[in-house]
Design an enzyme around this catalytic site. Structure first.
Site, PDB file in Angstrom:
ATOM      1  N   HIS A  87      51.117 -41.746  21.290  1.00 56.37           N
ATOM      2  CA  HIS A  87      50.124 -42.690  20.774  1.00 56.37           C
ATOM      3  C   HIS A  87      50.868 -43.987  20.483  1.00 56.37           C
ATOM      4  O   HIS A  87      52.022 -43.960  20.043  1.00 56.37           O
ATOM      5  CB  HIS A  87      49.497 -42.171  19.472  1.00 56.37           C
ATOM      6  CG  HIS A  87      48.760 -43.254  18.731  1.00 56.37           C
ATOM      7  ND1 HIS A  87      47.467 -43.611  19.037  1.00 56.37           N
ATOM      8  CD2 HIS A  87      49.168 -44.096  17.749  1.00 56.37           C
ATOM      9  CE1 HIS A  87      47.100 -44.618  18.255  1.00 56.37           C
ATOM     10  NE2 HIS A  87      48.111 -44.933  17.466  1.00 56.37           N
ATOM     11  N   TYR A 108      42.259 -41.262  13.852  1.00 53.97           N
ATOM     12  CA  TYR A 108      41.415 -41.418  15.039  1.00 53.97           C
ATOM     13  C   TYR A 108      39.971 -41.776  14.677  1.00 53.97           C
ATOM     14  O   TYR A 108      39.057 -41.468  15.445  1.00 53.97           O
ATOM     15  CB  TYR A 108      41.454 -40.133  15.877  1.00 53.97           C
ATOM     16  CG  TYR A 108      42.676 -40.041  16.781  1.00 53.97           C
ATOM     17  CD1 TYR A 108      42.981 -41.053  17.703  1.00 53.97           C
ATOM     18  CD2 TYR A 108      43.516 -38.935  16.742  1.00 53.97           C
ATOM     19  CE1 TYR A 108      44.090 -40.966  18.537  1.00 53.97           C
ATOM     20  CE2 TYR A 108      44.631 -38.845  17.584  1.00 53.97           C
ATOM     21  CZ  TYR A 108      44.911 -39.858  18.473  1.00 53.97           C
ATOM     22  OH  TYR A 108      46.002 -39.775  19.317  1.00 53.97           O
ATOM     23  N   LYS A 127      53.422 -37.124  20.506  1.00 52.65           N
ATOM     24  CA  LYS A 127      52.409 -36.103  20.260  1.00 52.65           C
ATOM     25  C   LYS A 127      53.011 -34.694  20.415  1.00 52.65           C
ATOM     26  O   LYS A 127      54.121 -34.546  20.957  1.00 52.65           O
ATOM     27  CB  LYS A 127      51.236 -36.315  21.238  1.00 52.65           C
ATOM     28  CG  LYS A 127      50.504 -37.647  21.023  1.00 52.65           C
ATOM     29  CD  LYS A 127      49.290 -37.775  21.950  1.00 52.65           C
ATOM     30  CE  LYS A 127      48.541 -39.076  21.712  1.00 52.65           C
ATOM     31  NZ  LYS A 127      47.308 -39.180  22.557  1.00 52.65           N
ATOM     32  N   GLU A 175      47.577 -48.050  10.702  1.00 50.33           N
ATOM     33  CA  GLU A 175      48.198 -46.768  11.074  1.00 50.33           C
ATOM     34  C   GLU A 175      49.570 -46.594  10.410  1.00 50.33           C
ATOM     35  O   GLU A 175      49.925 -45.490  10.002  1.00 50.33           O
ATOM     36  CB  GLU A 175      48.309 -46.687  12.603  1.00 50.33           C
ATOM     37  CG  GLU A 175      46.930 -46.608  13.271  1.00 50.33           C
ATOM     38  CD  GLU A 175      46.959 -46.782  14.789  1.00 50.33           C
ATOM     39  OE1 GLU A 175      48.071 -46.919  15.365  1.00 50.33           O
ATOM     40  OE2 GLU A 175      45.870 -46.779  15.404  1.00 50.33           O
TER      41      GLU A 175
HETATM   42  P1  IDP Z   1      45.069 -44.559  24.018  1.00 54.04           P
HETATM   43  O1  IDP Z   1      45.850 -43.416  23.387  1.00 54.04           O
HETATM   44  O2  IDP Z   1      45.601 -44.915  25.378  1.00 54.04           O
HETATM   45  O3  IDP Z   1      44.926 -45.744  23.100  1.00 54.04           O
HETATM   46  P2  IDP Z   1      42.292 -43.917  23.405  1.00 54.04           P
HETATM   47  O4  IDP Z   1      41.143 -44.300  24.250  1.00 54.04           O
HETATM   48  O5  IDP Z   1      42.486 -44.647  22.096  1.00 54.04           O
HETATM   49  O6  IDP Z   1      43.603 -43.982  24.309  1.00 54.04           O
HETATM   50  O7  IDP Z   1      42.129 -42.357  23.121  1.00 54.04           O
HETATM   51  C1  IDP Z   1      42.896 -41.725  22.122  1.00 54.04           C
HETATM   52  C2  IDP Z   1      43.417 -40.419  22.664  1.00 54.04           C
HETATM   53  O8  IDP Z   1      42.332 -39.523  22.868  1.00 54.04           O
HETATM   54  C3  IDP Z   1      44.099 -40.490  24.042  1.00 54.04           C
HETATM   55  O9  IDP Z   1      45.438 -40.899  23.963  1.00 54.04           O
HETATM   56  C4  IDP Z   1      43.944 -39.066  24.541  1.00 54.04           C
HETATM   57  O10 IDP Z   1      44.908 -38.202  23.949  1.00 54.04           O
HETATM   58  C5  IDP Z   1      42.573 -38.702  23.998  1.00 54.04           C
HETATM   59  N1  IDP Z   1      41.500 -38.968  24.972  1.00 54.04           N
HETATM   60  C6  IDP Z   1      40.983 -40.143  25.337  1.00 54.04           C
HETATM   61  N2  IDP Z   1      39.998 -40.011  26.223  1.00 54.04           N
HETATM   62  C7  IDP Z   1      39.872 -38.689  26.425  1.00 54.04           C
HETATM   63  C8  IDP Z   1      38.998 -37.900  27.246  1.00 54.04           C
HETATM   64  O11 IDP Z   1      38.148 -38.400  27.978  1.00 54.04           O
HETATM   65  N3  IDP Z   1      39.188 -36.541  27.185  1.00 54.04           N
HETATM   66  C9  IDP Z   1      40.109 -35.943  26.399  1.00 54.04           C
HETATM   67  N4  IDP Z   1      40.940 -36.669  25.606  1.00 54.04           N
HETATM   68  C10 IDP Z   1      40.827 -38.016  25.613  1.00 54.04           C
HETATM   69 MG    MG Z   2      43.905 -45.901  21.281  1.00 54.11          MG
END
Ligand code: IDP
Ligand code: MG
Length: 138
Positions: free
Chosen positions: A121, A51, A11, A132
C-alpha cells in the site's frame, strides 16, 4: 522544494513471501529515507479506518480479512515528492497489468482475488499520507 512523508505498508503477502527486504531496498535505492518502521498485526478497527474510502465496496470485507491475515510492515518514508515517487515505484493496482520494473509488476500476480494481493500500500496524496501516518505511527 518540499520534503514530504508517505506511508508504505508491506502487505501480508509481501511479508509472508519474504519480500520485505527487496521492497524496502527499492525505496532506499531511489534515495528515500526510512524514518519509521514497525511490524504490526493490524486489527479490524485500524484496517477499517485505514481503508475508509473503500467502505461499502464489494472488495472491502475480503480486503480487510486479507490485511488481518498476517503481519504487515509499516514504513514511514521521507523525501522530495516521495508520495508520487513511491506510487510510481509501486505500480498499478492490478499486479497482472502493473508495468515490469515496478514492485507489483515484478512480484505480483493473480493469486486469490485478482487485484487483492498486490504486495504494497502507498499513500496517494499529502492528505492521505498525513491521515495514514497518524493511524500507523501515532
Ligand atoms: P491502490 O492500493 O493502488 O491505491 P485502491 O483502489 O486504493 O488501490 O484499492 C485499495 C486496495 O484494495 C488495493 O491495493 C487492492 O489490494 C484492493 N483492491 C482494489 N480493487 C480491488 C478489486 O477489484 N478486487 C479485490 N481487491 C481490490
Ligand atoms: Mg489507494
Amino acid at each position: 522544494m518540499t520534503v514530504e512523508e508517505t506511508l508504505v505498508l508491506v502487505k501480508p503477502d509481501g511479508v509472508s513471501r519474504g519480500l520485505t527486504g527487496e521492497i524496502l531496498r527499492r525505496f532506499e535505492a531511489k534515495g528515500y529515507v526510512i524514518t519509521g518502521l514497525r511490524l504490526v498485526h493490524a486489527d479490524r478497527a485500524l484496517l477499517t479506518e485505514h481503508y475508509l474510502e473503500h467502505a461499502g465496496k464489494p472488495f472491502f470485507e475480503p480486503l480487510v480479512e486479507f490485511m488481518e491475515s498476517g503481519p504487515i510492515v509499516a514504513v514511514r518514508l521521507s523525501g522530495e515528492r516521495v508520495i508520487a515517487g513511491v506510487r510510481s515505484l509501486t505500480g498499478a493496482t492490478d499486479p497482472t497489468s502493473a508495468a515490469p520494473g515496478t514492485i507489483r509488476g515484478d512480484f505480483g500476480r493473480d493469486w486469490g482475488a485478482a487485484v487483492q494481493q498486490n504486495l504494497v500500500h502507498a499513500s496517494d496524496s499529502v492528505e492521505s499520507a498525513r491521515r495514514e501516518l497518524d493511524l500507523w505511527f501515532s
